[in-house]
Motif scaffolding. Structure first.
Motif, PDB file in Angstrom:
ATOM      1  N   MET A 173       0.808  -1.215   0.000  1.00 33.42           N
ATOM      2  CA  MET A 173       0.000   0.000   0.000  1.00 33.42           C
ATOM      3  C   MET A 173       0.843   1.268   0.000  1.00 33.42           C
ATOM      4  O   MET A 173       0.381   2.324  -0.442  1.00 33.42           O
ATOM      5  N   ALA A 174       2.072   1.188   0.472  1.00 36.12           N
ATOM      6  CA  ALA A 174       2.929   2.381   0.527  1.00 36.12           C
ATOM      7  C   ALA A 174       3.149   2.994  -0.845  1.00 36.12           C
ATOM      8  O   ALA A 174       3.450   4.192  -0.961  1.00 36.12           O
ATOM      9  N   HIS A 175       2.999   2.208  -1.903  1.00 37.71           N
ATOM     10  CA  HIS A 175       3.230   2.702  -3.253  1.00 37.71           C
ATOM     11  C   HIS A 175       2.069   3.534  -3.797  1.00 37.71           C
ATOM     12  O   HIS A 175       2.184   4.111  -4.876  1.00 37.71           O
ATOM     13  N   PHE A 176       0.949   3.593  -3.059  1.00 40.92           N
ATOM     14  CA  PHE A 176      -0.243   4.278  -3.546  1.00 40.92           C
ATOM     15  C   PHE A 176      -0.578   5.474  -2.658  1.00 40.92           C
ATOM     16  O   PHE A 176      -0.754   5.314  -1.444  1.00 40.92           O
ATOM     17  N   ASN A 177      -0.661   6.665  -3.256  1.00 38.61           N
ATOM     18  CA  ASN A 177      -1.166   7.804  -2.501  1.00 38.61           C
ATOM     19  C   ASN A 177      -2.696   7.670  -2.398  1.00 38.61           C
ATOM     20  O   ASN A 177      -3.288   6.788  -3.025  1.00 38.61           O
ATOM     21  N   PRO A 178      -3.381   8.497  -1.600  1.00 37.82           N
ATOM     22  CA  PRO A 178      -4.827   8.310  -1.408  1.00 37.82           C
ATOM     23  C   PRO A 178      -5.640   8.345  -2.696  1.00 37.82           C
ATOM     24  O   PRO A 178      -6.629   7.603  -2.819  1.00 37.82           O
ATOM     25  N   GLY A 180      11.466  14.990   1.921  1.00 33.82           N
ATOM     26  CA  GLY A 180      10.389  15.943   1.695  1.00 33.82           C
ATOM     27  C   GLY A 180       9.017  15.331   1.850  1.00 33.82           C
ATOM     28  O   GLY A 180       8.847  14.112   1.833  1.00 33.82           O
ATOM     29  N   TYR A 181       8.017  16.211   1.997  1.00 32.11           N
ATOM     30  CA  TYR A 181       6.632  15.785   2.239  1.00 32.11           C
ATOM     31  C   TYR A 181       5.693  16.560   1.338  1.00 32.11           C
ATOM     32  O   TYR A 181       5.826  17.781   1.176  1.00 32.11           O
ATOM     33  N   SER A 182       4.731  15.854   0.725  1.00 33.55           N
ATOM     34  CA  SER A 182       3.710  16.494  -0.097  1.00 33.55           C
ATOM     35  C   SER A 182       2.410  16.568   0.696  1.00 33.55           C
ATOM     36  O   SER A 182       1.803  15.531   1.005  1.00 33.55           O
ATOM     37  N   ARG A 183       1.945  17.767   1.018  1.00 30.49           N
ATOM     38  CA  ARG A 183       0.693  17.927   1.746  1.00 30.49           C
ATOM     39  C   ARG A 183      -0.505  17.552   0.875  1.00 30.49           C
ATOM     40  O   ARG A 183      -1.517  17.081   1.380  1.00 30.49           O
ATOM     41  N   LYS A 184      -0.400  17.759  -0.422  1.00 27.33           N
ATOM     42  CA  LYS A 184      -1.527  17.499  -1.310  1.00 27.33           C
ATOM     43  C   LYS A 184      -1.711  16.015  -1.599  1.00 27.33           C
ATOM     44  O   LYS A 184      -2.815  15.573  -1.920  1.00 27.33           O
ATOM     45  N   ARG A 185      -0.630  15.241  -1.524  1.00 34.24           N
ATOM     46  CA  ARG A 185      -0.732  13.799  -1.757  1.00 34.24           C
ATOM     47  C   ARG A 185      -0.529  12.980  -0.489  1.00 34.24           C
ATOM     48  O   ARG A 185      -0.719  11.774  -0.490  1.00 34.24           O
ATOM     49  N   ASP A 186      -0.115  13.641   0.599  1.00 35.19           N
ATOM     50  CA  ASP A 186       0.169  12.978   1.872  1.00 35.19           C
ATOM     51  C   ASP A 186       1.189  11.861   1.681  1.00 35.19           C
ATOM     52  O   ASP A 186       1.015  10.729   2.135  1.00 35.19           O
ATOM     53  N   THR A 187       2.264  12.213   0.996  1.00 37.66           N
ATOM     54  CA  THR A 187       3.339  11.247   0.747  1.00 37.66           C
ATOM     55  C   THR A 187       4.669  11.837   1.201  1.00 37.66           C
ATOM     56  O   THR A 187       4.841  13.064   1.267  1.00 37.66           O
ATOM     57  N   ILE A 188       5.597  10.950   1.493  1.00 38.56           N
ATOM     58  CA  ILE A 188       6.956  11.342   1.861  1.00 38.56           C
ATOM     59  C   ILE A 188       7.890  10.916   0.736  1.00 38.56           C
ATOM     60  O   ILE A 188       7.806   9.780   0.248  1.00 38.56           O
TER      61      ILE A 188
END
Length: 256
Positions: A124-129, A186-194
């Motif tokens: 699941m880590a490979h998929f953003n929401p 880094g962190y993406s707030r729009k995708r909630d990914t690191i």
């Protein structure tokens, strides 16, 4: 992800003793799931293994089905064709196996009529929401009305954040000559990914840079409930199989 998995493929490499133990544990889980009637018991089941790697989970299910007198056919989807070719090393007999090299998000709309879909091994880590929502809708479409979707995952929120086990940098795997280190970049707030960079040290050679999303079990289950009528979580304590993590399941797919 090709370069990275050259370093981190031991848990699914048929030549690895660790992977062989893992295979045995997965078979025990599916035997438990059949006894509990979590997996449907029909004369024949079509199995779909997503992000399959070497097919360790799909093959374990098909072998277990055979022991129950159930005929199984297996379709595998993964980006690495060289890994898909190793599925035969898990199987003790000739099975109906189809390997599809590609991204499951693009390949799923081409498929239909499966009884069991698997997403095994903390993929699941490979998929953003947004990708996960598309994945779950697509899986609901490819499953038969009585089909089930099984996801093996860990509760990353609890493990990494509540219990404070998130580390950067972190040594993922090492040998006598080198180590593979992961670094938060880094962190993406729009995708909630690191964004994670993976480096081979001591020379700090970049192996791969990728975006990962650390999922919690309730988040997965909640999103699944938009595509399936019945959703639940089987904890490690409930199934009791050492070597298999928590499993989220989804039944009765909604139809658009």
């Amino acid at each position: 992800m090709g370069s990275l998995y050259d370093y981190m493929r031991v848990p699914m490499d048929p030549s690895s003793e660790h992977a062989q133990r893992r295979y045995g544990a997965i078979k025990k889980f599916f035997d438990w799931a059949l006894k509990e009637e979590l997996v449907p018991r029909k004369r024949e089941l079509r199995v779909l293994d997503l992000c399959a790697g070497t097919g360790i989970a799909g093959a374990a299910l098909c072998e277990t089905l055979h022991e129950w007198g159930i005929k199984g056919s297996l379709t595998l989807v993964d980006k690495r064709g060289e890994d898909l070719s190793l599925v035969k090393n898990w199987l003790s007999r000739e099975e109906e196996v189809t390997g599809i090299v590609g991204d499951c998000l693009t390949e799923l709309p081409k498929l239909r009529d499966f009884d069991v879909a698997l997403l095994w091994g903390h993929s699941m880590a490979h998929f953003n929401p947004f990708q996960a929502a598309k994945l779950f809708r697509s899986v609901a479409e490819v499953l038969n009305p009585g089909g089930i979707f099984l996801i093996e995952e860990t509760n990353n929120f609890e493990r990494l954040f509540y219990r404070g086990r998130y580390r950067s940098p972190y040594v993922e795997v090492k040998s006598d000559e080198w180590a593979l280190l992961s670094l938060d970049e880094g962190y993406s707030r729009k995708r909630d990914t690191i964004t994670i960079g993976f480096y081979r040290i001591p020379n700090w050679e970049l192996v791969e840079r990728t975006e990962l999303r650390f999922w919690d079990l309730a988040g997965i289950a909640g999103m699944l409930s938009m595509a399936f009528e019945k959703v639940g979580i089987v904890s490690k304590a409930e199934h009791g199989i050492v070597g298999v993590d928590d499993v989220v399941y989804a039944l009765l797919p909604h139809r658009a």
